[in-house]
Design a protein around this motif. Structure first.
Motif, mmCIF file in Angstrom:
data_model
loop_
_atom_site.group_PDB
_atom_site.id
_atom_site.type_symbol
_atom_site.label_atom_id
_atom_site.label_comp_id
_atom_site.label_asym_id
_atom_site.label_seq_id
_atom_site.Cartn_x
_atom_site.Cartn_y
_atom_site.Cartn_z
ATOM 1 N N ASN A 106 0.659 -0.863 -0.232
ATOM 2 C CA ASN A 106 -0.112 -0.191 -0.055
ATOM 3 C C ASN A 106 1.240 1.131 0.169
ATOM 4 N N ALA A 107 1.500 1.433 0.545
ATOM 5 C CA ALA A 107 2.783 1.998 0.826
ATOM 6 C C ALA A 107 3.399 2.680 -0.500
ATOM 7 N N VAL A 108 3.558 1.632 -1.194
ATOM 8 C CA VAL A 108 4.211 1.957 -2.304
ATOM 9 C C VAL A 108 3.494 2.698 -3.388
ATOM 10 N N ILE A 109 2.461 2.173 -3.162
ATOM 11 C CA ILE A 109 1.235 2.929 -4.412
ATOM 12 C C ILE A 109 0.678 4.340 -3.768
ATOM 13 N N HIS A 110 0.696 4.991 -2.384
ATOM 14 C CA HIS A 110 0.226 5.529 -1.724
ATOM 15 C C HIS A 110 1.352 6.762 -2.599
ATOM 16 N N ALA A 111 2.869 6.323 -2.667
ATOM 17 C CA ALA A 111 3.556 6.602 -3.127
ATOM 18 C C ALA A 111 4.167 7.274 -4.378
ATOM 19 N N GLY A 112 2.728 6.614 -5.081
ATOM 20 C CA GLY A 112 3.248 6.724 -6.279
ATOM 21 C C GLY A 112 3.915 5.886 -8.035
ATOM 22 N N ILE A 114 4.779 1.428 -8.463
ATOM 23 C CA ILE A 114 4.610 -0.055 -8.722
ATOM 24 C C ILE A 114 5.133 -1.180 -7.624
ATOM 25 N N PRO A 115 4.487 -1.683 -6.807
ATOM 26 C CA PRO A 115 5.091 -2.745 -6.296
ATOM 27 C C PRO A 115 4.919 -3.483 -7.706
ATOM 28 N N HIS A 116 6.308 -4.453 -6.993
ATOM 29 C CA HIS A 116 7.091 -6.224 -8.111
ATOM 30 C C HIS A 116 7.556 -7.011 -6.918
ATOM 31 N N PHE A 117 6.066 -8.325 -7.300
ATOM 32 C CA PHE A 117 6.731 -9.173 -6.097
ATOM 33 C C PHE A 117 7.701 -9.861 -6.081
#
Ligand code: PLP
Length: 390
Positions: A106-112, A114-117
């Motif tokens: 969530n923090a990654v997305i809120h910071a603009g 893209i999460p890459h798992f």
């Protein structure tokens, strides 16, 4: 082997007979908390300024060895601030373990971003650097601008290792990889206050690290979090951005950019200062509890406690046991039997790359995360469940 009855007897052997439900993790609160909170209330400084915030930050800086500590409203916002103050390529991808609490994604997305798992290893339960290196050799390419994801066409700018349940990630290999590929490291140390790797506190290896003081963590401020960093400029920037980007002035409200209201209130910090004084005792108790569980579960075939590696010292935030061979159905049956008996055990989280709102983001294959999620059971771990003189 999966026998809920035998598992239950083992829990009883460690915790005794329960007269009330035993939660996964409850805070230990007492006289020290009451004293500091009432002092804070009498001072009227319950909000965003006050001496307790400075004191709590100082305590944490001394304890972790981090030059700067910025106390914020929770761990998720601390991660978000750490990402924003890192000035990464906007919209770039950030590598995060698929085995984590949603806050990391969530923090990654809120910071603009893209999460890459990516996958974890089954030794430290954090990002598997070896697998990650092989994966990136195939799917990414070093360019003048940085690391390019050849599949998505986006840049990959950072890695967020997460120290699962307080067990430190193998940082040396990860640092080597990040140096080779020009990736920034921000540590999600939300669960690992009091955990060390090669004698160094978790959260102090990367450019920044993040702690959480949510009600279920090793120490709590009610809700709370902090950023750890040795970088003077980044610390300054986070202090500024998290206090609505207001320029210091006795009466003028000049805000020089879009900020956030993310600073920890003084009343939460008062609770934190009280809790911090007991941190060494909480850590001792958690270790004794984990040792008691280990002794008991070692009697059962195919049951292994998640444990620290020789170069690491875990905080044993949550004790957890791996039941080898369990599938999802067996795991859930075991958990329901234990819940009926009042032991509020839990599985790990659902895997992040399988959650509906996250499943369209890029992901490496994550077999080990999936396996651990089926096999690991987190055990009741409140520090008051054991006396510290055992
Ligand atoms: C607790 C936690 C956080 C932060 O949570 P907050 O509730 O926002 O303080 C982040 N990452 C992980 C892995 C956590 O367990």
């Amino acid at each position: 082997m999966n026998n809920p009855e035998v598992f239950l007897q083992t829990i009883h052997a460690v915790l005794g007979k329960n007269t009330r439900p035993i939660n996964l993790h409850e805070p230990t609160l007492g006289e020290t908390e009451i004293e500091l909170l009432s002092e804070c209330i009498q001072s009227t400084f319950v909000s965003s300024v006050g001496p307790m915030i400075k004191e709590f930050e100082k305590n944490l800086a001394e304890f972790t060895g981090s030059k700067h500590v910025i106390a914020l409203v929770n761990g998720t916002s601390a991660l978000q601030m750490a990402l924003i103050a890192s000035d990464l390529e906007p919209g770039s991808e950030i590598l995060i373990p698929s085995l984590s609490f949603v806050a990391t994604a969530n923090a990654v997305i809120h910071a603009g971003h893209i999460p890459h798992f990516v996958d974890v290893d089954e030794i430290n339960f954090g990002i598997d650097s070896k697998k990650l290196r092989t994966y990136l050799e195939i799917n990414a390419e070093k360019t003048k601008k940085g690391l390019l994801n050849k599949v998505s066409g986006r840049m990959i700018s950072a890695i967020i290792p997460m120290h699962t349940l307080g067990f430190p990630v193998a940082m040396n290999e990860l640092i080597e990889l990040s140096n080779d590929l020009n990736l920034l490291i921000i540590e999600d140390a939300a669960e690992s206050l009091g955990s060390y790797h090669n004698g160094k506190h978790t959260g102090t290896f990367g450019k920044m690290g993040v702690l959480s003081f949510n009600g279920n963590k090793v120490i709590t401020t009610g809700g709370g979090g902090a950023v750890l960093t040795d970088d003077d400029m980044a610390a300054e920037r986070i202090r500024h951005l998290s206090t609505t980007a207001k320029q210091p002035h006795p009466w003028s409200f000049h805000h020089d950019e879009l900020g956030w209201n993310f600073r920890m209130p003084n009343i939460n910090a008062a609770l934190g200062v009280a809790q911090f004084r007991q941190l060494p005792e909480f850590l001792d108790r958690k270790r004794s509890l984990a040792l008691n569980y280990k002794e008991a579960f070692e009697q059962l075939d195919g049951h292994y406690m998640l444990w620290e590696q020789p170069n690491s010292k875990a905080n044993f935030w949550l004790s957890a046991v791996r039941v080898c061979g369990n599938n999802t159905q067996q795991r859930d049956r075991l958990i329901s039997v234990l819940h009926q008996e009042g032991f509020m055990v839990r599985p790990f989280w659902n895997e992040l790359n399988k959650l509906p709102y996250l499943s369209h983001f890029p992901s490496a294959p994550t077999p080990s995360a999936g396996l651990l999620i089926d096999e690991v059971i987190c055990l009741p771990s409140s520090s008051f469940l054991v006396s510290n003189d055992e």
